[in-house]
Design a protein around this motif. Structure first.
Motif, short mmCIF file in Angstrom:
data_model
loop_
_atom_site.label_atom_id
_atom_site.label_comp_id
_atom_site.label_asym_id
_atom_site.label_seq_id
_atom_site.Cartn_x
_atom_site.Cartn_y
_atom_site.Cartn_z
N LYS A 124 0.83 -1.21 0.00
CA LYS A 124 0.00 0.00 0.00
C LYS A 124 0.86 1.25 0.00
O LYS A 124 0.56 2.22 -0.72
N LEU A 125 1.95 1.25 0.76
CA LEU A 125 2.85 2.40 0.77
C LEU A 125 3.48 2.63 -0.60
O LEU A 125 3.59 3.76 -1.07
N ARG A 126 3.86 1.53 -1.29
CA ARG A 126 4.42 1.64 -2.65
C ARG A 126 3.39 2.20 -3.61
O ARG A 126 3.69 3.08 -4.43
N ALA A 127 2.16 1.70 -3.53
CA ALA A 127 1.10 2.18 -4.42
C ALA A 127 0.82 3.66 -4.19
O ALA A 127 0.66 4.42 -5.15
N MET A 128 0.80 4.07 -2.94
CA MET A 128 0.57 5.49 -2.64
C MET A 128 1.70 6.35 -3.17
O MET A 128 1.46 7.44 -3.69
N GLU A 129 2.92 5.86 -3.08
CA GLU A 129 4.07 6.60 -3.60
C GLU A 129 3.97 6.75 -5.12
O GLU A 129 4.19 7.82 -5.66
N MET A 130 3.61 5.66 -5.81
CA MET A 130 3.49 5.71 -7.27
C MET A 130 2.36 6.64 -7.70
O MET A 130 2.43 7.25 -8.77
N LEU A 131 1.33 6.78 -6.87
CA LEU A 131 0.20 7.64 -7.18
C LEU A 131 0.39 9.06 -6.65
O LEU A 131 -0.50 9.89 -6.79
N ASN A 132 1.56 9.32 -6.05
CA ASN A 132 1.85 10.63 -5.47
C ASN A 132 0.82 11.05 -4.42
O ASN A 132 0.42 12.20 -4.36
N ILE A 133 0.37 10.09 -3.64
CA ILE A 133 -0.55 10.37 -2.54
C ILE A 133 0.30 10.60 -1.30
O ILE A 133 1.03 9.70 -0.86
N SER A 134 0.21 11.79 -0.73
CA SER A 134 1.05 12.12 0.42
C SER A 134 0.32 11.98 1.76
O SER A 134 0.90 12.25 2.80
N GLU A 135 -0.93 11.59 1.72
CA GLU A 135 -1.68 11.42 2.96
C GLU A 135 -1.15 10.21 3.73
O GLU A 135 -0.53 9.33 3.16
N LYS A 136 -1.44 10.21 5.04
CA LYS A 136 -1.04 9.08 5.87
C LYS A 136 -2.15 8.04 5.87
O LYS A 136 -3.33 8.37 5.76
#
Length: 123
Positions: free
Chosen positions: A56-68
């Motif tokens: 999930k952290l990798r996916a958020m990084e690839m999507l440029n999602i900076s939320e926690k």
């Protein structure tokens, strides 16, 4: 570590709790566990859910999602599995993992109680 033990025991008081673990998502190691047993091997669950958090952290990084991440919920036929990353500086890289019996748990209350436990836990 006494505070961790108290927090884990408190999490086991959540209606429907099967087991709870405090997990280091960098290593996959459970730092502490309560409950589980034959019904749920918390050491295996800790390692497996580490992969979930990392993905999930990798996916958020690839999507440029900076939320926690507030929590991750996995819904099974008979169980809920909740993953709640710790937000304190001392808890960086750790998450709480809670497994619940679906027929005995109130998901909203479980999320609220786990959030409260996470906020007071200082490791």
């Amino acid at each position: 570590m006494a505070e961790m033990d108290v927090a884990l025991k408190e999490a086991m008081q959540i209606d429907g709790a099967i087991g709870v673990a405090l997990v280091d998502h960098t290593s996959g190691m459970a730092l502490g566990t309560v409950g589980g047993g034959r019904e749920l091997d918390l050491t295996v669950a800790a390692a497996g859910n580490t992969d979930v958090v990392r993905a999930k952290l990798r996916a958020m990084e690839m999507l440029n999602i900076s939320e926690k991440i507030e929590d991750i919920l996995i819904t099974l036929d008979t169980q809920y599995h909740m993953i709640r990353p710790l937000t304190s500086r001392s808890g960086k890289g750790l998450f709480l993992y809670l497994a619940l019996r679906r027929d005995r748990a109130n998901l909203a209350m479980a999320r609220h109680r786990l959030r409260t436990i996470e906020q007071t836990l200082d490791v």
